[in-house]
Design an enzyme around this catalytic site. Sequence first.
Site, short mmCIF file in Angstrom:
data_model
loop_
_atom_site.label_atom_id
_atom_site.label_comp_id
_atom_site.label_asym_id
_atom_site.label_seq_id
_atom_site.Cartn_x
_atom_site.Cartn_y
_atom_site.Cartn_z
N SER A 31 0.83 -1.21 0.00
CA SER A 31 0.00 0.00 0.00
C SER A 31 0.86 1.26 0.00
O SER A 31 1.72 1.44 0.86
CB SER A 31 -0.89 0.04 1.25
OG SER A 31 -1.90 -0.92 1.16
N HIS A 62 -2.85 0.25 -4.61
CA HIS A 62 -2.20 -0.88 -5.26
C HIS A 62 -2.45 -0.76 -6.77
O HIS A 62 -3.60 -0.78 -7.21
CB HIS A 62 -2.78 -2.21 -4.76
CG HIS A 62 -2.38 -2.54 -3.35
ND1 HIS A 62 -1.54 -3.58 -3.03
CD2 HIS A 62 -2.69 -1.95 -2.19
CE1 HIS A 62 -1.36 -3.62 -1.72
NE2 HIS A 62 -2.05 -2.64 -1.18
N HIS A 84 -4.13 -10.10 -0.94
CA HIS A 84 -4.12 -10.36 0.50
C HIS A 84 -5.06 -11.51 0.86
O HIS A 84 -6.10 -11.70 0.22
CB HIS A 84 -4.60 -9.13 1.28
CG HIS A 84 -3.85 -7.87 1.00
ND1 HIS A 84 -4.09 -7.10 -0.11
CD2 HIS A 84 -2.86 -7.25 1.68
CE1 HIS A 84 -3.27 -6.05 -0.10
NE2 HIS A 84 -2.52 -6.12 0.97
N TYR A 86 -7.07 -11.47 3.30
CA TYR A 86 -8.38 -10.93 3.70
C TYR A 86 -9.31 -10.67 2.51
O TYR A 86 -10.50 -10.41 2.71
CB TYR A 86 -8.23 -9.64 4.54
CG TYR A 86 -7.64 -8.45 3.82
CD1 TYR A 86 -8.35 -7.77 2.83
CD2 TYR A 86 -6.37 -7.99 4.15
CE1 TYR A 86 -7.79 -6.69 2.17
CE2 TYR A 86 -5.81 -6.91 3.51
CZ TYR A 86 -6.53 -6.26 2.52
OH TYR A 86 -5.96 -5.20 1.87
N GLU A 87 -8.76 -10.74 1.28
CA GLU A 87 -9.63 -10.56 0.11
C GLU A 87 -10.51 -11.78 -0.12
O GLU A 87 -11.42 -11.75 -0.96
CB GLU A 87 -8.79 -10.25 -1.14
CG GLU A 87 -8.06 -8.91 -1.06
CD GLU A 87 -7.18 -8.66 -2.27
OE1 GLU A 87 -7.72 -8.41 -3.35
OE2 GLU A 87 -5.95 -8.73 -2.14
N ALA A 114 2.73 -1.20 4.21
CA ALA A 114 2.36 -0.13 5.12
C ALA A 114 1.97 -0.81 6.43
O ALA A 114 1.32 -1.86 6.42
CB ALA A 114 1.18 0.65 4.57
N MET A 212 -1.36 -6.49 7.72
CA MET A 212 -2.27 -7.55 7.26
C MET A 212 -1.66 -8.35 6.11
O MET A 212 -2.38 -8.97 5.32
CB MET A 212 -3.59 -6.94 6.79
CG MET A 212 -4.24 -6.00 7.80
SD MET A 212 -5.69 -5.18 7.08
CE MET A 212 -6.05 -3.95 8.33
N SER A 213 -0.34 -8.31 5.97
CA SER A 213 0.28 -8.95 4.80
C SER A 213 1.67 -9.46 5.15
O SER A 213 2.00 -9.65 6.31
CB SER A 213 0.37 -7.94 3.65
OG SER A 213 1.31 -6.92 3.95
N ASN A 236 0.91 4.98 10.41
CA ASN A 236 0.00 5.47 11.45
C ASN A 236 0.41 4.82 12.76
O ASN A 236 1.06 3.77 12.74
CB ASN A 236 -1.45 5.08 11.12
CG ASN A 236 -1.60 3.58 10.93
OD1 ASN A 236 -1.28 3.05 9.86
ND2 ASN A 236 -2.05 2.89 11.96
N HIS A 248 -7.68 4.18 5.89
CA HIS A 248 -6.76 3.89 4.80
C HIS A 248 -6.24 5.19 4.17
O HIS A 248 -5.13 5.22 3.62
CB HIS A 248 -7.46 3.01 3.76
CG HIS A 248 -6.52 2.40 2.76
ND1 HIS A 248 -5.47 1.58 3.14
CD2 HIS A 248 -6.44 2.49 1.40
CE1 HIS A 248 -4.80 1.20 2.06
NE2 HIS A 248 -5.37 1.75 0.99
N1 HPA Z 1 -3.03 -2.09 11.35
C1 HPA Z 1 -3.02 -3.07 10.42
N2 HPA Z 1 -2.60 -2.87 9.18
C2 HPA Z 1 -2.13 -1.66 8.86
C3 HPA Z 1 -2.11 -0.60 9.79
C4 HPA Z 1 -2.58 -0.84 11.11
O1 HPA Z 1 -2.60 0.04 11.99
N3 HPA Z 1 -1.61 0.49 9.13
C5 HPA Z 1 -1.33 0.08 7.87
N4 HPA Z 1 -1.65 -1.21 7.69
#
Ligand code: HPA
Length: 279
Positions: A31, A62, A84, A86-87, A114, A212-213, A236, A248
């Site tokens: 991302s 993406h 991913h 989660y998709e 990310a 998540m990846s 973040n 996001h």
């Molecule tokens: N949590 C999970 N996945 C992420 C985050 C997060 O805070 N930031 C970017 N991808």
Amino acid sequence: MIDTPSLAPALAAVKAAFPAAAPRIGLVLGSGWSDVASAFDKLGELSYADIPGYGAATVVGHAGKLVWCRAAGVETFLFMGRRHYYEGIGWNPVALPAFLLKSLGAKAMFLTNAAGGVNADWAPGDLMLIEDHINMMGVTPLLGAHDPFWGPRFPDQSHVYDRDLQRLLRKAAQAAAIPLRAGIYLAGTGPTYETPAEIRAWRALGADAVGMSTVPEAMLGNAAGLRILGLSCITNMASGILDQPLTHEEVTETTRRSMANMRALIAQFWNELGAANTL
Ligand code: HPA
């Protein structure tokens, strides 16, 4: 569970599109990482939609294409966007970059993402070398019948992230004067962001960043014998650290702000890779 034989048409499509391709390394751009592609000289590109079984990347940030390219003399496959777990598409698309790279003789796979900052001393925009990971997904892509393509039945994970490539990335950061954190990446399944209680628990377990990846790809690549490197952009602070919701948009906005550093670090790493000639 991966159905490895069914990945063959994807390999055939890539070979047909790039008959002369012999990548030494793959770079998966997560991302917000897509603009790093401008550090490479493009030799060809193929939309994910034209790779059977890979489909279109659906996540904002993406780009959804495979770029055959070169930098500092090192032939590279850029995966602009990743699929991913989660998709809900199963493991085959997640496994495809490692499958293609290994099948085409590449030696390494560099995974970017990310991530949320769990280490409270860090700040959005920091870059983190992944030293090791924690799999909190509750699943693994290696479940199922043993397929020797993916290495032994019980793959060793003592050093998932290649120590020589880590040294080279630290050297590149120093040469380009870009601050580089290092730590532990923890993967959950997503697609929800975490609860504050989960983040507190995972910090206690040793996580510095959460996402998540990356972990499934790193597990697969390592098992298959590719040398793995991982780099997170902390986009973040993780849930509960600041009193604000996670979005996001914040993720993509931070990568935009950090792009000059991300691109310079990647470009310098490829310079080091070319000079070291280790792949
Ligand atoms: N949590 C999970 N996945 C992420 C985050 C997060 O805070 N930031 C970017 N991808």
